[in-house]
Design an enzyme around this catalytic site. Structure first.
Site, mmCIF file in Angstrom:
data_model
loop_
_atom_site.group_PDB
_atom_site.id
_atom_site.type_symbol
_atom_site.label_atom_id
_atom_site.label_comp_id
_atom_site.label_asym_id
_atom_site.label_seq_id
_atom_site.Cartn_x
_atom_site.Cartn_y
_atom_site.Cartn_z
ATOM 1 C CE1 TYR A 72 27.524 67.330 61.514
ATOM 2 C CE2 TYR A 72 27.730 65.354 62.858
ATOM 3 C CZ TYR A 72 27.174 66.031 61.776
ATOM 4 O OH TYR A 72 26.276 65.398 60.974
ATOM 5 C CD GLU A 96 24.786 70.750 61.732
ATOM 6 O OE1 GLU A 96 23.875 71.382 62.290
ATOM 7 O OE2 GLU A 96 24.681 69.562 61.404
ATOM 8 C CG ASP A 156 27.205 77.436 38.294
ATOM 9 O OD1 ASP A 156 28.426 77.285 38.497
ATOM 10 O OD2 ASP A 156 26.397 76.495 38.296
ATOM 11 C CB THR A 173 32.884 73.047 41.592
ATOM 12 O OG1 THR A 173 33.322 73.381 40.284
ATOM 13 C CG2 THR A 173 31.457 72.524 41.544
ATOM 14 C CE LYS A 185 32.504 71.113 37.295
ATOM 15 N NZ LYS A 185 31.664 71.516 38.433
ATOM 16 N NE ARG A 199 34.251 65.192 43.282
ATOM 17 C CZ ARG A 199 34.446 65.376 41.972
ATOM 18 N NH1 ARG A 199 35.632 65.174 41.451
ATOM 19 N NH2 ARG A 199 33.469 65.744 41.193
HETATM 20 N N1 DSN Z 1 29.205 67.556 36.684
HETATM 21 C C1 DSN Z 1 29.640 68.859 36.292
HETATM 22 C C2 DSN Z 1 30.207 68.863 34.931
HETATM 23 O O1 DSN Z 1 30.703 67.839 34.490
HETATM 24 O O2 DSN Z 1 30.183 69.886 34.268
HETATM 25 C C3 DSN Z 1 28.569 69.858 36.407
HETATM 26 O O3 DSN Z 1 27.687 69.476 37.386
#
Ligand code: DSN
Length: 478
Positions: A64, A66, A241, A270, A273, A279
């Site tokens: 943990y 935090e 974003d 994120t 991607k 992730r």
């Molecule tokens: N789930 C993501 C996507 O596929 O673009 C966005 O949240």
């Protein structure tokens, strides 16, 4: 890392797992087999390196932590501090950002932290003054009521879901559409492109506290310098974003006005991607927001996933290598090849093409909904996801589009010719799929009939390409 080390690491790990719950070991093996044998075209997916994957499987998961580096609510966080500091340092260097917060567990979490920090930074309230003076207990009921009123009455302007924005950009049913008064901007009905003058006019009229830019399904680049001008003109905070295209920013495909980081007050992303990490999520910010973002955990988030922060550090170190630039450029080049492959076969693309990593195929000309197209393609071993197109007559569940992305197959080594072939295969599948009927015999938006032999010939043609570009070459599970 040599192939034999990776093979032996995973073989032994699966043996250990299998001794406790063999079905999980089996599912893990099967997932690798499935990913290896299908065309992964989901625009938000990729294949992280073995180093990134292995980093997630450690005892950092048990800790943990935090709080933030050097300021934890738990003892014994010295190694987590090392990991978090390194991940943040790599992120700052990679993106040229003054401040990086690597704790968010996902993109939505990152956006919630950004919203929180914008509200905390920009809303004047007795609550905040007292919190800063550490007198929270002195808050009266009237203070709390003022806080709820002021925090709950701020305005957010973001891109609509069917134009390619994300749920958290103010989509009404999402928390962002409920915690803010929201308005949305779309794209030009003729061209499908963003019209900055329309965004500016909406912003002047609505005067948002937060202007959100960025997208999940818009196949074009955005001029973030222009978005910042719009935000500045109306006194809004520009939040970008970049979850989808962070890899193209890191790989310097998007530079200058197309690089959000120097223009936005806060940039969220994120990490899994196009950036090809584990992730997770991340917030990059200008200094003025750093202290508020730092309070993300525990004010917005649960305890940080230290094993994932460690994997973020590894992934960012990979993205700082020159080979990542070549990868990112190939992702964009391949998207162009895919789009051209469709256009030469008379398929309809939203905006008529792409200049990022996304191709949005309008499947209505095949007489199908997105749901039918997605299912038929999956039967043929082509993994995609259905997606709304602007002003979609089939709504967000059935949709009229298929969103395709090049990051994953580019990681496998696919190039121009393979992506042209992918377009050919998809057009073949969709041309040989018919919309089905409901049990009552009426038109169905979900059922479909795939022509005889189509799945088999698509899989055979895909296998030829996939075999040439194996996933995790050399990884053999014993
Ligand atoms: N789930 C993501 C996507 O596929 O673009 C966005 O949240």
């Amino acid at each position: 890392m040599t192939d034999s080390l990776v093979s032996s690491a995973y073989t032994q790990a699966l043996e250990v797992i299998g001794q406790v719950e063999p079905r999980i070991a089996d599912a893990t093996r099967q997932e690798l087999a499935d990913q290896r044998s299908s065309l992964k075209l989901i625009a938000s997916e990729n294949y992280a390196s073995p180093a990134v994957l292995l980093t997630m499987g450690t005892w950092f998961s048990d800790k943990y932590a935090e709080g933030t580096v050097g300021h934890r609510f738990y003892a014994g966080c010295q190694n987590v501090d090392t990991v978090e500091s390194l991940a943040a340092e790599h992120a700052r260097e990679l993106f040229g950002a003054p401040y990086a917060y690597v704790q968010p567990h996902s993109g939505i979490d990152a956006n919630l932290v950004a919203f929180w920090s914008i509200l905390a930074n920009r809303v004047e309230s007795p609550y905040l003054e007292k919190m800063q003076a550490k007198n929270v207990n002195e808050l009266t009921e009237a203070d709390w009521e003022t806080l709820r009123h002021e925090f709950g009455n701020q305005r957010l302007l973001g891109m609509s879901l069917d134009a390619g924005g994300h749920l958290t950009h103010g989509f009404r049913p999402n928390i962002s559409g409920k915690m803010f008064h929201q308005q949305q901007y779309g794209t030009d009905p003729e061209t499908g492109l963003l019209d900055y003058d329309v965004v500016a006019a909406k912003a002047r009229e609505f005067k948002p506290l937060v202007l959100v830019a960025g997208y999940s399904a818009y196949p074009r680049r955005v001029d973030f310098a222009r978005m910042r001008e719009i935000a500045d003109e109306v006194g809004a905070v520009l939040m970008v974003d970049m979850a989808h295209f962070a890899g193209l920013v890191a790989g310097k495909v998007f530079t200058g006005d197309e690089d959000p980081v120097p223009h936005a007050h806060i940039t969220t992303t994120t990490t899994h991607k196009s950036l090809r990490g584990p992730r997770g999520g991340m917030v990059l910010a200008q200094e003025e927001f750093a202290a508020d973002v730092d309070r993300g955990c525990p004010m917005v988030l649960g305890g940080p996933l230290s094993h994932v922060m460690a994997a973020k550090a590894v992934a960012f170190a990979e993205a700082r290598q020159s080979s990542f630039k070549a990868y990112a450029q190939q992702v964009a080049d391949n998207a162009k090849s895919l789009a051209e492959g469709f256009l030469t076969r008379d398929a309809t693309l939203v905006t008529g093409g792409t200049d990022n990593h996304i191709v949005l195929l309008d499947v209505s000309s095949f007489g199908l909904t997105g749901r039918q197209a997605e299912s038929a393609l999956l039967d043929a071993g082509v993994v995609t996801n259905r997606n709304s197109v602007p002003a979609d007559p089939n709504g967000a569940w059935y949709t009229s589009g298929i969103r395709l992305g090049t990051p994953a197959l580019t990681t496998r080594g696919f190039g121009h010719d393979e992506f042209d072939k992918v377009a050919e295969l998809i057009v073949d599948v969709l041309s040989n799929t018919e919309a089905g009927t409901t049990k009552a015999g009426g038109p169905s938006k979900a059922s479909y009939v795939l022509g005889d032999g189509v799945a088999e010939r698509t899989k055979a043609a895909s296998a030829e390409m996939l075999d040439k570009h194996p996933l995790y070459p050399g990884l053999v599970l014993g």
